[in-house]
Design a protein around this motif. Structure first.
Motif, short mmCIF file in Angstrom:
data_model
loop_
_atom_site.label_atom_id
_atom_site.label_comp_id
_atom_site.label_asym_id
_atom_site.label_seq_id
_atom_site.Cartn_x
_atom_site.Cartn_y
_atom_site.Cartn_z
N HIS A 132 -2.39 -1.27 -2.96
CA HIS A 132 -3.54 -0.63 -2.32
C HIS A 132 -3.20 0.82 -1.99
O HIS A 132 -2.11 1.12 -1.49
CB HIS A 132 -3.91 -1.38 -1.04
CG HIS A 132 -5.04 -0.75 -0.28
ND1 HIS A 132 -6.27 -0.47 -0.85
CD2 HIS A 132 -5.12 -0.32 1.01
CE1 HIS A 132 -7.05 0.09 0.04
NE2 HIS A 132 -6.39 0.19 1.18
N GLU A 186 -5.04 0.56 -8.49
CA GLU A 186 -5.07 -0.68 -7.69
C GLU A 186 -5.34 -1.89 -8.57
O GLU A 186 -4.71 -2.94 -8.40
CB GLU A 186 -6.13 -0.56 -6.59
CG GLU A 186 -5.74 0.38 -5.46
CD GLU A 186 -6.80 0.47 -4.38
OE1 GLU A 186 -6.43 0.74 -3.23
OE2 GLU A 186 -7.99 0.24 -4.69
N GLU A 197 0.83 -1.20 0.00
CA GLU A 197 0.00 0.00 0.00
C GLU A 197 0.86 1.25 0.00
O GLU A 197 2.01 1.24 0.45
CB GLU A 197 -0.96 0.01 1.19
CG GLU A 197 -0.28 0.06 2.55
CD GLU A 197 -1.30 0.02 3.69
OE1 GLU A 197 -2.38 -0.58 3.51
OE2 GLU A 197 -0.99 0.58 4.76
#
Length: 277
Positions: free
Chosen positions: A68, A62, A41
């Motif tokens: 993420h 994504e 992420e």
């Protein structure tokens, strides 16, 4: 009867088990290193002007990369705790920031943004809105806008780039600063459109891209060209981010032609990315 092959086979079995265990351990450690190089992420701070475009682009990114995106919001400037410069001063988790160019340049000067990573993504114009169902004031010319502001009972603008311009420059250019500032409100953090929709201000000014998502208002139009202020919304890599390469990759994606449709749909004009030193 004792099998003469059982002892060698047992030794081989133990050696095989040991080898597989070591291989699994090495693979696990290698996997950890890869995970560190490729974060699952990235944390992004974006100001309101680019929020609508980024929400669509983050989902697309994504899907394309598997990374993420954790999105946080805040004004480009101002004294509220949510303002992006204040959040960065507290070293909140952040890899990429997207805000008005003037705010990004200040962060770059302070070395909060990594040199050579600032990129313009979209150009924003200031629009005017009233509550849905309210009469439509005339803002088509500077004279018409001057008359509308003098007549309005209450006016609102943001505490970010567009509002600072209106309060400190546009009203002076129209020659009505003394009459309008006392009945005007600079709104921190909350979208100006929401203030107008709730009936707390008769007329509101903010970036078109920030007004478009608000329900309960009617966008009259943009400021007249001679009074308009175009604000670039730009991205940069946070200097303390542990994921410098990955953050650069995300910005390159946002600045690519793949992002132009979402940027345009949000009310901004896409720009050709230009990295500055």
């Amino acid at each position: 009867m004792h099998d003469p092959l059982s002892r060698p086979m047992a030794v081989l079995s133990r050696r095989t088990t040991l080898f597989l265990g070591l291989a699994a351990l090495i693979g696990f450690q290698t996997g950890d290193a890869t995970a560190q190089r490729r974060p699952r992420e990235l944390h992004v701070f974006t100001s309101g002007g680019f929020t609508a475009a980024f929400e669509a682009l983050a989902k697309q990114y994504e899907r394309d990369t598997g990374v993420h995106i954790v999105t946080e919001h805040g004004p480009s400037m101002g004294d509220t705790p949510q303002a992006i410069p204040n959040r960065l001063a507290r070293h909140e988790a952040a890899d990429v920031v997207i805000l008005a160019r003037s705010g990004l340049d200040r962060l770059a000067e302070q070395k909060v943004v990594t040199p050579g990573t600032t990129v313009d993504l979209g150009l924003s114009k200031i629009a005017v809105a009233v509550k849905a169902g309210a009469p439509t004031p005339n803002i088509t010319t500077p004279d018409a806008l001057r008359s509308t502001l003098l007549t309005a009972k209450s006016v609102a603008w943001s505490d970010s780039a567009s509002g600072v311009y209106i309060q400190s420059a546009m009203l002076d250019r129209l020659g009505i600063a003394d009459q309008v500032r006392p009945k005007g409100r600079m709104i921190p953090a909350t979208p100006v459109g929401k203030i107008v929709a709730d009936g707390q201000a008769e007329i509101g000014f903010q970036q078109l891209s920030e007004l478009k998502p608000v329900k309960g208002i009617r966008i009259i139009g943009l400021l007249p060209d001679t009074l308009q202020k175009v604000t670039p919304f730009s991205a940069g890599v946070v200097a303390y981010s542990p994921h410098q390469a990955e953050a650069r990759a995300l910005i390159a994606y946002l600045a690519s032609p793949k992002a132009h449709r979402q940027i345009r749909d949000s009310g901004l004009e896409p720009v050709v990315a230009k990295v500055t030193p």
